[in-house]
Scaffold this motif. Sequence first.
Motif, PDB file in Angstrom:
ATOM      1  N   THR A 106      -5.881  -1.979  -7.042  1.00  0.00           N
ATOM      2  CA  THR A 106      -5.496  -1.471  -5.391  1.00  0.00           C
ATOM      3  C   THR A 106      -4.856  -2.811  -4.711  1.00  0.00           C
ATOM      4  O   THR A 106      -5.559  -3.567  -4.258  1.00  0.00           O
ATOM      5  N   GLU A 110       2.332   1.897  -3.315  1.00  0.00           N
ATOM      6  CA  GLU A 110       1.014   2.257  -4.154  1.00  0.00           C
ATOM      7  C   GLU A 110       0.688   3.746  -4.130  1.00  0.00           C
ATOM      8  O   GLU A 110       0.377   4.524  -4.943  1.00  0.00           O
ATOM      9  N   GLU A 111       0.620   4.236  -2.897  1.00  0.00           N
ATOM     10  CA  GLU A 111       0.406   5.670  -2.577  1.00  0.00           C
ATOM     11  C   GLU A 111       1.688   6.487  -3.452  1.00  0.00           C
ATOM     12  O   GLU A 111       1.197   7.460  -4.055  1.00  0.00           O
ATOM     13  N   ASN A 171      -5.682   2.759   0.547  1.00  0.00           N
ATOM     14  CA  ASN A 171      -5.414   4.199  -0.110  1.00  0.00           C
ATOM     15  C   ASN A 171      -6.609   4.907  -0.524  1.00  0.00           C
ATOM     16  O   ASN A 171      -6.669   5.718  -1.418  1.00  0.00           O
ATOM     17  N   PRO A 177       0.783  -1.221   0.014  1.00  0.00           N
ATOM     18  CA  PRO A 177      -0.003  -0.012   0.176  1.00  0.00           C
ATOM     19  C   PRO A 177       0.786   1.261  -0.060  1.00  0.00           C
ATOM     20  O   PRO A 177       0.379   2.203  -0.907  1.00  0.00           O
ATOM     21  N   GLU A 178       1.813   1.257   0.665  1.00  0.00           N
ATOM     22  CA  GLU A 178       2.835   2.511   0.834  1.00  0.00           C
ATOM     23  C   GLU A 178       3.610   2.850  -0.447  1.00  0.00           C
ATOM     24  O   GLU A 178       3.391   4.038  -1.035  1.00  0.00           O
ATOM     25  N   THR A 212      -6.152   8.771  -0.611  1.00  0.00           N
ATOM     26  CA  THR A 212      -5.496   9.266  -1.502  1.00  0.00           C
ATOM     27  C   THR A 212      -6.224   9.176  -3.124  1.00  0.00           C
ATOM     28  O   THR A 212      -6.348  10.081  -3.733  1.00  0.00           O
TER      29      THR A 212
END
Length: 335
Positions: free
Chosen positions: A125, A106-107, A129, A103-104, A132
């Motif tokens: 996804t 991806e952000e 997030n 997830p980090e 965002t």
Amino acid sequence: MAKATIKEVAAEAEVSTATVSRVLNESGFVSEEIKERVMEAVAKLNYQPSAIARSLKQDKTYMIGVIVPDISNSYFMGISRGIEDVVGAEGFQLMFCSSDENPEKEERLLNLLQEKRVDAVVLATAGGNDDTVKSLSDSGLPIVLVDRKLDSEEGTKSLDLVAEDNEEGAARLTEKLLAEGHVRIGVVNGPARVSTGRERFEGVRKAMRDRGIADQPIVFNGGFSTEDGIRAVRKFLQADPRPTAIVSLNNQMSLGVLLEIVRSGLKIPEDMAVASFGEVEAGPLLKNPGLHYIDQHPYDMGIKAGEILLKRIRKEEPEAEPAVEIFRNEVNRIG
């Protein structure tokens, strides 16, 4: 050698820079004789228009960002190819990114694509997030979800979505094993934070409830990788009693499941039956595999996502509700 400028092209063709611009952008009237002179000058000087300058003027970069967990996965490759075949015909190019189920990361990729001024984003996804994604969508950036939903139902409903009927598909897949008399079932699933993991596991449970089976399946939660399929089989083989069948809820994990069962000297389906959410390319290579699988159609999903993207980029039907396309796939069998 320095790159030629539009002023040099104009001087060579003995016209104004505005005329060169009209010829290259095919805007406004220019005589055929002038067009020919400009194009001869462009060829002679090997002039290359600036993509950056053109994008600033047109407020378009003709780039679409695609974020998926793993671009090397044949499933996401199929989706991407479908998107490319639709938007490529209109001059758009894809910028591919792999989030690695992180997830980090991806952000960071979402913010990077915004900085690159992409015209739209396609997102499968990794979860976590929603804020965002909402912020980018509210800024006017078209975002189309593929395969996976956001964490919140409200967030998902605000965006276009192209996905599969995960719960129903997993239920029908599990029913195939139950109909063959299997009760003790091992489930190889991905992370619960991802909507596909939650929905497909619920489908397994639904099938078992409908059959009146009280026993809970043995569950291995991995990360949608081949290595997780291998580790899951090792766990199941140590169970007492061990499962007589395995439902693998992702094609990459299914490959690991098949590899480890064969490596352990067991036969499919005599010693261990297997059902896979998604076709495994190596499946037909097994001798009499008896493998059940959900026949996915990622290319068709990509085509649909591409069509939605073009509508959003062109601002067609701006007040229309978000598009929702759910694919219902059939259960097939190899062997």
